[in-house]
Design an enzyme around this catalytic site. Structure first.
Site, PDB file in Angstrom:
ATOM      1  N   GLU A 163     -20.021  93.627  92.590  1.00  7.35           N
ATOM      2  CA  GLU A 163     -20.516  92.926  91.399  1.00  7.35           C
ATOM      3  C   GLU A 163     -20.666  91.462  91.813  1.00  7.35           C
ATOM      4  OE1 GLU A 163     -21.471  90.919  88.908  1.00  7.35           O
ATOM      5  OE2 GLU A 163     -19.619  90.955  87.733  1.00  7.35           O
TER       6      GLU A 163
ATOM      7  N   GLU B 248     -24.149  81.189  92.408  1.00  3.58           N
ATOM      8  CA  GLU B 248     -22.980  81.560  93.226  1.00  3.58           C
ATOM      9  C   GLU B 248     -23.369  82.011  94.628  1.00  3.58           C
ATOM     10  OE1 GLU B 248     -19.823  84.014  91.602  1.00  3.58           O
ATOM     11  OE2 GLU B 248     -20.337  83.382  89.573  1.00  3.58           O
TER      12      GLU B 248
HETATM   13  N1  SAH Z   1     -17.566  86.523 100.802  1.00  2.27           N
HETATM   14  C1  SAH Z   1     -16.608  87.108 100.086  1.00  2.27           C
HETATM   15  N2  SAH Z   1     -15.640  87.857 100.679  1.00  2.27           N
HETATM   16  C2  SAH Z   1     -14.652  88.422  99.937  1.00  2.27           C
HETATM   17  N3  SAH Z   1     -14.569  88.311  98.588  1.00  2.27           N
HETATM   18  C3  SAH Z   1     -15.519  87.612  97.963  1.00  2.27           C
HETATM   19  C4  SAH Z   1     -16.572  86.976  98.670  1.00  2.27           C
HETATM   20  N4  SAH Z   1     -17.362  86.329  97.771  1.00  2.27           N
HETATM   21  C5  SAH Z   1     -16.820  86.540  96.572  1.00  2.27           C
HETATM   22  N5  SAH Z   1     -15.717  87.312  96.657  1.00  2.27           N
HETATM   23  C6  SAH Z   1     -14.877  87.797  95.559  1.00  2.27           C
HETATM   24  O1  SAH Z   1     -15.710  88.651  94.800  1.00  2.27           O
HETATM   25  C7  SAH Z   1     -15.243  88.720  93.467  1.00  2.27           C
HETATM   26  C8  SAH Z   1     -16.486  88.678  92.584  1.00  2.27           C
HETATM   27  S1  SAH Z   1     -16.133  88.977  90.885  1.00  2.27           S
HETATM   28  C9  SAH Z   1     -16.108  90.742  90.780  1.00  2.27           C
HETATM   29  C10 SAH Z   1     -14.705  91.316  90.863  1.00  2.27           C
HETATM   30  C11 SAH Z   1     -14.627  92.836  90.715  1.00  2.27           C
HETATM   31  N6  SAH Z   1     -15.407  93.539  91.726  1.00  2.27           N
HETATM   32  C12 SAH Z   1     -15.116  93.277  89.355  1.00  2.27           C
HETATM   33  O2  SAH Z   1     -16.214  93.828  89.280  1.00  2.27           O
HETATM   34  O3  SAH Z   1     -14.417  93.033  88.373  1.00  2.27           O
HETATM   35  C13 SAH Z   1     -14.285  87.567  93.284  1.00  2.27           C
HETATM   36  O4  SAH Z   1     -12.975  88.055  93.129  1.00  2.27           O
HETATM   37  C14 SAH Z   1     -14.423  86.745  94.565  1.00  2.27           C
HETATM   38  O5  SAH Z   1     -13.215  86.126  94.971  1.00  2.27           O
END
Ligand code: SAH
Ligand code: SAH
Lengths: 343, 343
Positions: A121, A130
């Protein structure tokens, strides 16, 4: 591409995601949750006995669903300390031998095998804010099998002409702010012997940017849409490249369908598709058009759109809109260009 | 000392100071403005024909006042783009041949000469938040003449026992947040088949930190103070060192002067002194004590206080309070320790 200072970026970007408070906000977003829930369970055959990579697992929700849908193995990658909570959650939900939580950025971690499915997501405001899709692309190129699938599989960005009183409201706010500034200038002269008036123009510019040139996250009523919406970008998540999203340019003709309306803004939103299901937008971004234009049924508005990453922060977007009214009568109005910031 | 990533720190710290909006907030703070204004003009003899360094000039206000008070030369150093506005302001106020605005961090810039006076408004919440005094110390050690003077010249931090309903209010907020979480756990189980209950403890801890263990910026009424205040730190700006402020430790005995009161918090504030004038506090930090204690006239509270810089961000502070009630009767209560965050 501008040079990104990884340290600065990570410190800022991942900060909020480290809070359960923020993860819960996302977990309470029914539109989002329902879309992913049905995407996983209605396509359980895609998950059964498969290896899944969840990019940015956060609380771990998508990884746990993938396991519940029958995955053989789920790699759940999360950059922040939220990884620890995802691990606890997997344990408490009895999927600990399927879900393996890995703390790290997906760009840096190693997996022992390639995966059949990538789920993530990653969508920000107006899809690309973002810039997290960059990370998904990186994960895909490194770890997805040639016949693997992406969840979501497609994404689209939309623009539509709308009417709204938001612009007038923001104009009033700006007036109030400038009145307040005027009083401040006066008082600073009287009490402290310094003339601040030379900064009035800069103060106004700072506030115009804030009130009029920043996109507004809003829930629109369908009757605010006064013409046809157009797709300005379509993406196949299996093949999209970072180069393709670093800069979005589009030119669309938006036909007006309402008589005697005022075109006061453009609305922007996105939808994403999974195999067989779809996440429709719950909210829209409002991009104010100042000045607004009086329009009528049969007119159309030619919009040129560009969106590039902001120089100071590659996760924020700088946009530019040029709009040009073509009246049904054939009369053509001069093009107006306005900048807009997605922050 | 922890290693500070300068890039991350600067990107975050200087961000807000680059807005006129924020500079104006400071310029509208009458207590602050009056204190500096009288400090400069009542001590005009300190400024007349002297060389002044303004550390962090922001809009340029202190530099312009110094020029108006008769300085021969003012070096006005500012890290952010606000420097450009300070330059305009100096020009508009006719002091452009005296005030020289230099954009850069005071740690990095070079001056052509030593200075007679350093003036700076470096005080953050509870004096030391932001750790900007480090920069003033650095400037002093590099550029102040041996017989130079500092504005302000002294600073003190205070603690006092208070009564307040804020703790009860925050407890209610916490209860509401936890009720909401309980409903969320239930719904997530029902609608999405995932049991989130294992995270309840962590969610509570995150919210306790936010509601109960974060200091609260508040305007106290004098009758809320139920005993004697004590100085926990005194500083001579001419001789203070970074080592001396990196970690503040104090132990004070606070006598209670009100019968049948509830000691619900400690209040913390600072004052600074200029030659002959003083900036009194307009607001206080409230540090909640949970549990609160029933106290009476003649009792006293022994408080051990420590404040160190937060590991993640050296501009924020982690505090610890140990409080211990000694009743007038001689009865002694067990010591209670609580953490507190200044963020
Ligand atoms: N390059 C990266 N590597 C690892 N985690 C990442 C990332 N970029 C973003 N994230 C993580 O991705 C998440 C996006 S929000 C979505 C969270 C969860 N999958 C849900 O659907 O509820 C955040 O927790 C953020 O810390
Ligand atoms: N190390 C440093 N070098 C240069 N400027 C600094 C600095 N640390 C903080 N500053 C600047 O110092 C200012 C502090 S706020 C005070 C502004 C102004 N002197 C006034 O009294 O209104 C901010 O504008 C901040 O950007």
């Amino acid at each position: 591409a501008p040079v990104v200072d990884k340290e600065v970026d990570f410190a800022n970007y991942f900060c909020t995601y480290a809070y359960l408070y923020h993860q819960k906000e996302m977990l309470c977003d029914r539109v989002r949750m329902d879309a992913y829930h049905s995407a996983v369970f209605r396509n359980a055959h895609h998950f059964r006995d498969k290896v899944v990579l969840d990019v940015g697992t956060g609380s771990g929700i998508l990884a746990i669903w993938s396991a519940q849908a029958g995955a053989r193995k789920v790699y759940a990658v999360e950059a922040t300390n939220m990884a620890e909570h995802a691990r606890e959650l997997a344990r408490a939900n009895g999927v600990t031998d399927i879900v393996e939580v890995i703390q790290g950025t997906v760009e840096d971690i190693e997996l022992p095998e390639k995966v059949d499915v990538i789920i993530s997501e990653w969508m920000g405001y107006f899809l690309l804010r973002e810039s997290m899709f960059d990370s998904v692309i990186c994960a895909r190129d490194r770890w997805l099998k040639p016949d693997g699938v992406m969840y979501p599989s497609h994404a689209r960005m939309w623009l539509a002409p709308i009417r709204t009183g938001l612009g007038d409201k923001k104009m009033e706010d700006l007036d109030v702010a400038m009145d307040d500034w005027g009083q401040f200038v006066e008082e600073t002269q009287v009490y402290y012997g310094v003339n601040m008036n030379v900064l009035s123009k800069a103060y106004r510019a700072e506030h115009e940017k804030f009130y009029l040139k920043s996109s507004i996250w809003n829930n629109l009523h369908p009757n605010q849409v006064i013409g046809q919406a157009a797709v300005i970008k379509e993406m196949d998540c299996l093949t999209a490249t970072v180069d393709e999203i670093r800069e979005i340019r589009a030119q669309v003709m938006l036909p007006i369908s309402l008589d005697g309306a005022r075109l006061a803004a453009l609305a922007g939103w996105f939808d994403v598709h999974f195999r067989g299901s779809k996440q429709n937008p719950a909210n829209e971004e409002v991009f104010l058009l100042t000045p607004s234009l009086k329009v009528s049924k049969g007119d159309s508005v030619n919009v040129s759109f560009s969106m590039v990453r902001s120089k100071e922060n590659h996760r924020l977007m700088d946009m530019e809109f040029t709009y040009e009214l073509h009246e049904f009568s054939g009369k053509q109005h001069p093009a107006i260009t306005t900048k807009m910031y997605l922050e």
